[in-house]
Write a protein that holds these residues in place. Structure first.
Motif: not given
Length: 658
Positions: A252, A267, A270-271, A293-294, A297, A325
């Motif tokens: 991240d 993005v 990261l998803v 993580s959420t 993102a 996402l």
């Protein structure tokens, strides 16, 4: 009370009491000594303790300890002691009463703690960070300086990552082979090496796609999922949360450095991390992985949505990435709360996973073309509402937890407030919001869910403000401003929806048992009633102006409004003698009708219209008062009539409470 002349008697009395206390202390000392020497008594029965207020307590049936005599009657006090002394049982077999069992107080659920940062962990984390920065510099600086070729840079980065990962696995196997479990679980060496290698591999895949165009986007996403999923599976197998957290945090933080722009590719990568954390987080109870993580993102997606139109950022790509996402976050939330041993931390993280992706969605939807922005919002609403309903898992039905349902419904409501103006224009915006408020209020009354009622109230408030300011303004209803026929018809529809929304909200509030006392009932009914009456008056006046667009139509409309208010008040008072809500509504209508007669009709109307409205309203009020008084009187004389007219018991009990 003693006098100075009784010194001798007082001294003798005190001397006797001290002697008695000495005898008692000796007995207690001998009894304690016997209890120390004797085995602990076993309990085979129970008996209540007189005067203690407690229930039965265990009673010992064991023989008295050695050296202790059976219990005997109390020893009488010495003759020279004047005051009676409470009897104390001598040593012997006694009822042994253990301390009362105290139920353990329920402990508040705690959020999972991160591993303690010891010196070894700090040193290993520092080494991992420096190594990863070196990998980033290798990939980025070599590209800007023209060192080596793209294939060589990517190959070298992959070689470094694989080497570190292999070293970590070999070191962990040595720990396991040595059967040194303490060192195997506390040694941060294998974890740091594996986390650094996995992060380096993920960054290499991202650079191969973003910087060098060596891999297509789809292929890069597949490889990234394999790397992240494999790393988290390894953390699950080793049962090391710090390994999984190191991979998530490392990727991240460093991924934006190897992706050329905050666009859709960043993005989506990261998803992929969010999706890879879900199975392990649910299996091991590590919701912090999903939370970190959420959150990251969503932050990057929000920055990317703000950068739309800048540096060539693609609006459609960002919108699709944000939609992905949101979908992954909803799945993560449902998986976290559907496990049998879901903790309080899992519930909190599930709520965050539902709420955070809404922020970039709200930022990117207005930048799309009008139909597509609304389509994106509607799709998000459907996905969020799907998280608020029960789900089927095999042979069992898993209900959504209250916190997740409330969060999902609230997030869907916020998105809906944006979707309506994106999809509609003009009076259709306020009318749609009022229609949604009415439907949701009916749904809240049927299901008893207050969060739905709150959402309905929010929609009704926004739609009501739009109606008063733009869609059904005062200059038309009060001043008689003539508008085109189509506009007047639209205003009439808005008035109908406004009255319906107020009525549905009032019904839902009553069903939710929120009308506690008389004062609260009067305030709520008065507020919603006045707004609803304004909507009803707007319907009549605009319809009259549409038929006769002059002052005659305006006057006719207000005459009908006043007489209809009084007639409706008569119906409510007669039909709802024993019910609080209809009676209060009827009283509000009477007050509103009289106020309108005095404050508006007397000045605004003239000629025959003024005469007609006063005569009509007066006759209706007279009939209402007479009929209502007769019903109340008959109810007091014959309570059986309450069954025919819903009773007046509610009014009498209401009066007694007040």
């Amino acid at each position: 009370m003693t006098t100075p002349g009784d010194h001798t008697a007082l001294l003798e009395r005190l001397d006797g009491e001290l002697a008695d206390l000495g005898v008692r202390l000796s007995r207690v000392r001998s009894e304690l000594g016997g209890l120390r020497a004797a085995p602990f008594p076993t309990t085979t029965g129970s008996a209540p303790v007189p005067g203690s207020g407690r229930g039965p307590v265990p009673v010992s049936t064991a023989a008295p300890p050695a050296g202790l005599a059976p219990w005997a009657p109390p020893v009488p006090a010495p003759a020279h002691v004047s005051a009676p002394v409470p009897a104390v049982p001598p040593p012997g077999p006694r009822a042994w009463a253990p301390p009362p069992a105290v139920a353990p107080s329920p402990q508040r659920p705690r959020l999972p703690r991160l591993p303690r940062l010891s010196g070894a962990r700090l040193l290993a984390a520092t080494g991992a960070g420096v190594t990863l920065l070196g990998v980033v510099l290798l990939l980025v600086l070599a590209a800007s300086r023209g060192w080596f070729g793209p294939e060589a840079r990517v190959g070298l980065g992959a070689l470094v990552g694989l080497g570190l990962l292999g070293a970590g696995i070999v070191l962990q196997r040595r720990r396991a082979a040595e059967h040194d479990k303490a060192a195997g679980t506390a040694d941060p060496g294998p974890v740091s090496l594996a986390a650094t290698g996995l992060t380096a591999l993920y960054l290499t895949v991202a650079a191969a796609t973003s910087l060098y165009d060596l891999l297509p986007a789809v292929g890069a996403l597949v490889l990234a999922l394999l790397v992240a999923g494999g790393g988290l599976v390894l953390a699950d197998r080793w049962q090391r949360r710090d390994l999984a957290l190191g991979v998530v945090v490392g990727v991240d933080l460093l991924l934006p450095a190897v992706v050329d722009a905050a666009g859709a590719l960043l993005v989506v990568l990261l998803v992929v991390i969010v999706a890879a954390t879900v199975p392990v987080a649910a299996r091991r109870g590590w919701p912090v992985l999903v939370a970190v993580s959420t959150a990251f993102a969503a932050l990057v997606a929000l920055v990317g949505a703000g950068a739309v139109g800048i540096a060539g950022a693609s609006t459609t790509g960002i919108a699709l990435a944000v939609a992905a996402l949101l979908a992954v976050a909803v799945v993560a939330a449902l998986v976290l709360v559907s496990t049998p041993d879901a903790s309080a931390a899992s519930t909190v993280v599930a709520g965050l996973a539902l709420a955070l992706p809404v922020l970039p969605l709200l930022a990117v939807a207005p930048s799309l073309d009008r139909p597509w922005g609304a389509v994106l919002d509607v799709a998000a609403i459907l996905v969020l509402l799907g998280a608020a309903v029960p789900t089927d898992r095999g042979s069992r039905r898993v209900p959504a937890t209250p916190a997740v349902s409330v969060t999902a419904i609230a997030a869907a409501a916020v998105v809906a407030l944006q979707a309506v103006p994106l999809a509609l224009t003009g009076a259709a915006q306020g009318g749609t919001l009022l229609g949604l408020a009415a439907v949701l209020a009916v749904l809240a009354a049927r299901t008893g869910r207050r969060v739905v009622l709150v959402v309905a109230g929010a929609f009704g408030a926004v739609g009501g403000v739009l109606a008063l300011v733009r869609d059904l303004p005062l200059d038309v209803v009060v001043d008689g401003d003539v508008r085109p026929t189509g506009t007047l018809v639209g205003m009439a529809v808005v008035g109908i929806l406004l009255a319906a929304a107020c009525g549905a909200l009032l019904h839902a509030v009553a069903r939710a048992d929120l009308l506690g006392g008389r004062d609260r009932t009067a305030v709520v009914v008065g507020l919603l009633g006045v707004v609803g009456l304004y909507g009803a008056a707007g319907v009549v006046v605009t319809a009259a102006l549409a038929v006769a667009p002059d002052r005659t139509g305006f006057l006719t409309g207000h005459v009908l409004v006043t007489i209809s208010w009084t007639a409706l008040a008569l119906v409510l008072l007669v039909r709802g003698v024993g019910a609080v809500l209809p009676r209060v509504l009827g009283g509000v209508l009477v007050v509103a009708a009289v106020a309108k007669l005095i404050l508006f009709d007397l000045m605004a109307l003239d000629g025959l219209a003024r005469v007609v409205v006063f005569l009509g309203a007066g006759l209706v009020l007279l009939v209402a008062g007479t009929r209502y008084a007769r019903l109340v009187t008959s109810a007091e004389v014959d309570p059986g009539t309450l069954a025919q007219h819903d009773g007046d018991a509610a009014e009498r009990s209401w009066t007694r409470r007040d």
